[in-house]
Each structure stands twice: as structure tokens, then as C-alpha cells.
Write a protein that holds these residues in place. Structure first.
Motif, PDB file in Angstrom:
ATOM      1  N   GLN A 135      -4.267   1.232   1.400  1.00 19.30           N
ATOM      2  CA  GLN A 135      -5.149   0.996   1.937  1.00 19.30           C
ATOM      3  C   GLN A 135      -5.477  -0.876   1.812  1.00 19.30           C
ATOM      4  OE1 GLN A 135      -9.241   2.070   0.485  1.00 19.30           O
ATOM      5  NE2 GLN A 135     -10.101   2.086   2.253  1.00 19.30           N
ATOM      6  N   ARG A 136      -5.334  -0.956   0.434  1.00 25.29           N
ATOM      7  CA  ARG A 136      -5.541  -2.201   0.235  1.00 25.29           C
ATOM      8  C   ARG A 136      -4.820  -3.003   1.086  1.00 25.29           C
ATOM      9  NH1 ARG A 136      -2.774  -5.058  -5.699  1.00 25.29           N
ATOM     10  NH2 ARG A 136      -0.485  -4.117  -4.664  1.00 25.29           N
ATOM     11  N   GLU A 137      -3.421  -2.776   0.879  1.00 23.73           N
ATOM     12  CA  GLU A 137      -2.370  -3.503   1.348  1.00 23.73           C
ATOM     13  C   GLU A 137      -2.528  -3.561   2.961  1.00 23.73           C
ATOM     14  OE1 GLU A 137       0.309  -4.731   1.207  1.00 23.73           O
ATOM     15  OE2 GLU A 137       1.090  -5.712   3.402  1.00 23.73           O
ATOM     16  N   ARG A 138      -3.147  -2.158   3.559  1.00 19.79           N
ATOM     17  CA  ARG A 138      -3.673  -2.353   5.276  1.00 19.79           C
ATOM     18  C   ARG A 138      -5.287  -3.237   5.271  1.00 19.79           C
ATOM     19  NH1 ARG A 138      -3.781   3.575   8.238  1.00 19.79           N
ATOM     20  NH2 ARG A 138      -4.295   2.736  10.155  1.00 19.79           N
ATOM     21  N   LEU A 139      -5.569  -3.695   4.732  1.00 17.96           N
ATOM     22  CA  LEU A 139      -7.088  -4.422   4.133  1.00 17.96           C
ATOM     23  C   LEU A 139      -6.324  -5.597   4.254  1.00 17.96           C
ATOM     24  CD1 LEU A 139      -9.532  -3.060   2.213  1.00 17.96           C
ATOM     25  CD2 LEU A 139      -9.613  -3.429   4.604  1.00 17.96           C
ATOM     26  N   SER A 140      -5.266  -6.152   3.565  1.00 15.17           N
ATOM     27  CA  SER A 140      -4.743  -7.119   2.872  1.00 15.17           C
ATOM     28  C   SER A 140      -4.105  -8.443   4.698  1.00 15.17           C
ATOM     29  CB  SER A 140      -3.599  -6.993   2.334  1.00 15.17           C
ATOM     30  OG  SER A 140      -3.258  -8.679   1.977  1.00 15.17           O
ATOM     31  N   ARG A 141      -3.851  -7.515   5.072  1.00 20.62           N
ATOM     32  CA  ARG A 141      -2.884  -7.828   6.534  1.00 20.62           C
ATOM     33  C   ARG A 141      -3.862  -7.657   7.384  1.00 20.62           C
ATOM     34  NH1 ARG A 141       1.475  -3.321   8.318  1.00 20.62           N
ATOM     35  NH2 ARG A 141       2.016  -2.896   5.961  1.00 20.62           N
ATOM     36  N   GLU A 142      -5.329  -7.731   7.312  1.00 20.56           N
ATOM     37  CA  GLU A 142      -6.528  -8.207   8.534  1.00 20.56           C
ATOM     38  C   GLU A 142      -6.789  -9.028   7.711  1.00 20.56           C
ATOM     39  OE1 GLU A 142      -9.289  -4.970   9.079  1.00 20.56           O
ATOM     40  OE2 GLU A 142      -7.277  -3.600   9.640  1.00 20.56           O
ATOM     41  N   GLY A 143      -6.128  -9.524   6.232  1.00 20.40           N
ATOM     42  CA  GLY A 143      -6.885 -10.970   5.712  1.00 20.40           C
ATOM     43  C   GLY A 143      -8.307 -10.397   4.863  1.00 20.40           C
TER      44      GLY A 143
ATOM     45  N   GLU B 140     -10.430  14.729   6.297  1.00 19.71           N
ATOM     46  CA  GLU B 140      -9.879  15.616   7.705  1.00 19.71           C
ATOM     47  C   GLU B 140      -9.794  15.200   8.777  1.00 19.71           C
ATOM     48  OE1 GLU B 140     -13.291  18.354   7.814  1.00 19.71           O
ATOM     49  OE2 GLU B 140     -13.395  19.263   5.887  1.00 19.71           O
ATOM     50  N   ALA B 141      -9.395  13.731   8.734  1.00 19.14           N
ATOM     51  CA  ALA B 141      -9.787  13.413   9.525  1.00 19.14           C
ATOM     52  C   ALA B 141      -8.110  13.003  10.052  1.00 19.14           C
ATOM     53  CB  ALA B 141     -10.607  12.275   9.956  1.00 19.14           C
ATOM     54  N   PRO B 142      -7.628  13.680  11.251  1.00 21.13           N
ATOM     55  CA  PRO B 142      -5.698  13.275  12.157  1.00 21.13           C
ATOM     56  C   PRO B 142      -5.592  11.543  11.364  1.00 21.13           C
ATOM     57  CG  PRO B 142      -7.553  13.486  13.164  1.00 21.13           C
ATOM     58  CD  PRO B 142      -8.277  13.751  12.658  1.00 21.13           C
ATOM     59  N   SER B 143      -4.345  11.969  10.944  1.00 19.41           N
ATOM     60  CA  SER B 143      -3.543  10.941  10.663  1.00 19.41           C
ATOM     61  C   SER B 143      -3.422   9.347  11.517  1.00 19.41           C
ATOM     62  CB  SER B 143      -2.892  10.363  10.007  1.00 19.41           C
ATOM     63  OG  SER B 143      -2.064   9.181   9.454  1.00 19.41           O
ATOM     64  N   GLY B 144      -4.018   8.245  11.710  1.00 18.72           N
ATOM     65  CA  GLY B 144      -4.265   7.216  13.076  1.00 18.72           C
ATOM     66  C   GLY B 144      -4.813   7.672  13.911  1.00 18.72           C
ATOM     67  N   ALA B 145      -6.087   8.689  14.098  1.00 16.21           N
ATOM     68  CA  ALA B 145      -6.673   8.355  14.227  1.00 16.21           C
ATOM     69  C   ALA B 145      -8.036   7.342  14.607  1.00 16.21           C
ATOM     70  CB  ALA B 145      -7.519   9.595  14.513  1.00 16.21           C
ATOM     71  N   LEU B 146      -8.217   6.838  13.357  1.00 16.31           N
ATOM     72  CA  LEU B 146      -9.359   5.842  13.526  1.00 16.31           C
ATOM     73  C   LEU B 146      -8.964   4.700  11.890  1.00 16.31           C
ATOM     74  CD1 LEU B 146     -11.421   7.325  10.741  1.00 16.31           C
ATOM     75  CD2 LEU B 146     -11.917   8.504  12.659  1.00 16.31           C
ATOM     76  N   PRO B 147      -9.758   3.892  11.797  1.00 14.87           N
ATOM     77  CA  PRO B 147      -9.273   2.615  11.028  1.00 14.87           C
ATOM     78  C   PRO B 147     -10.155   2.343   9.668  1.00 14.87           C
ATOM     79  CG  PRO B 147     -10.929   1.914  12.402  1.00 14.87           C
ATOM     80  CD  PRO B 147     -10.285   2.964  12.984  1.00 14.87           C
ATOM     81  N   TRP B 148      -9.512   4.317   8.187  1.00 16.22           N
ATOM     82  CA  TRP B 148     -10.321   4.640   7.590  1.00 16.22           C
ATOM     83  C   TRP B 148     -10.226   3.654   6.982  1.00 16.22           C
ATOM     84  CZ3 TRP B 148      -7.238   4.529   3.738  1.00 16.22           C
ATOM     85  CH2 TRP B 148      -5.688   4.513   3.835  1.00 16.22           C
ATOM     86  N   HIS B 149      -9.445   2.612   6.691  1.00 20.52           N
ATOM     87  CA  HIS B 149      -8.991   1.936   5.165  1.00 20.52           C
ATOM     88  C   HIS B 149     -10.021   1.290   5.671  1.00 20.52           C
ATOM     89  CE1 HIS B 149      -7.265  -0.012   9.055  1.00 20.52           C
ATOM     90  NE2 HIS B 149      -7.254  -1.005   8.646  1.00 20.52           N
ATOM     91  N   ARG B 150     -10.695   0.366   6.334  1.00 19.88           N
ATOM     92  CA  ARG B 150     -12.485  -0.838   6.713  1.00 19.88           C
ATOM     93  C   ARG B 150     -13.457   0.268   6.459  1.00 19.88           C
ATOM     94  NH1 ARG B 150     -11.055  -2.095  12.484  1.00 19.88           N
ATOM     95  NH2 ARG B 150      -9.036  -2.973  12.442  1.00 19.88           N
TER      96      ARG B 150
END
Length: 112
Positions: A78-86, A48-58
Motif C-alpha cells: 500500500q505504501r508503495e502504491r501511494l508513494s507512486r501517486e505522490g 473481499e473485493a476482487p483484486s484490481g477492481a478498485l483503488p483500495w490503497h487510497r
DNA sequence: GAAATGACGGAGA
DNA sequence: CTCTCCGCCATTT
């Protein structure tokens, strides 16, 4: 909104507290927010959280798998966003070493 | 109010 | 290791 704001904010804060390049399980986030056994609540709030409000992918499952159906749209995102962080998945799982607060002291003792 | 549902978790088989 | 089954909690049917 049956869920009280203080509760929601506590959980949001816990999610925001996950360092870049690290992940945390739903249950761990709940515990950190002072709400043991509320893992499912964390999932509902993220939905329900507004998109972009928090790092949900972690936020991932305790076993290292993502909470979405494998290869689904959100799963790939999610996999892409995580991959981008290593944070990379091996065998469909995120290795335990990427978890932020799991066995913090034990990890230090064993792996330095 | 009972039964089903879900971005969960852990114990067993 | 994979697959079930059950406990957990809040919401929905």
C-alpha cells in the motif's frame, strides 16, 4: 453474501471516487456512500473485493495510519502504491493534507 | 443467543 | 505524543 449488492456498490463507488494522489478514511468512504458508522463494513468489503477492481490503497485510517500491521507485506504494498501517486508517509502517517474530503471548505478557507 | 473478532473511530488518561 | 478503553456493526465461533 449477507451484505446486499446495492450497499456494496455504493461503497465501491465511493472508493472509486477518491482522486489519484489523495486518500480517504474508512469512515469517510462509508459516509459518502450514505452509510454513517459503517467504517468496519468498508474494511470487510475491501478485503473481499476482487483484486484490481478498485483503488483500495487510497483508503486509510482516520488518523493517517494504514490499516495493516506496520511493515507487513500488504502494508509495504500500500505504501508503495501511494508513494507512486505522490502520497508519502511521514512518521508512519499520511499527513492530513492528502485526505480528499476532510474539512473541504475549512481547508479552502484557511489554505486556499 | 452470548461472546469474540475485525482493512474503524474518537475520547481520555 | 503514546497507549487504553469503549462504542459501533456485521460476521463468526
Amino acid at each position: 453474501m449477507t451484505t446486499t449488492d446495492p450497499i456494496r456498490e455504493a461503497i465501491f463507488a465511493a472508493v472509486r471516487a477518491i482522486p489519484r494522489g489523495r486518500v480517504a478514511a474508512y469512515g469517510e468512504v462509508a459516509a459518502r456512500a450514505g452509510l454513517p458508522r459503517r467504517a468496519r463494513l468498508v474494511g470487510r468489503l475491501l478485503r473481499e473485493a476482487p483484486s484490481g477492481a478498485l483503488p483500495w490503497h487510497r483508503v486509510v485510517r482516520s488518523d493517517g495510519r494504514l490499516a495493516f500491521p506496520p511493515d507487513s507485506e500488504p502494508w509495504l504494498t500500500q505504501r508503495e502504491r501511494l508513494s507512486r501517486e505522490g502520497v508519502v508517509m511521514t512518521g508512519g502517517r499520511i499527513p492530513a493534507r492528502f485526505f480528499a474530503w476532510r474539512d473541504e471548505d475549512l481547508d479552502a478557507a484557511l489554505w486556499g
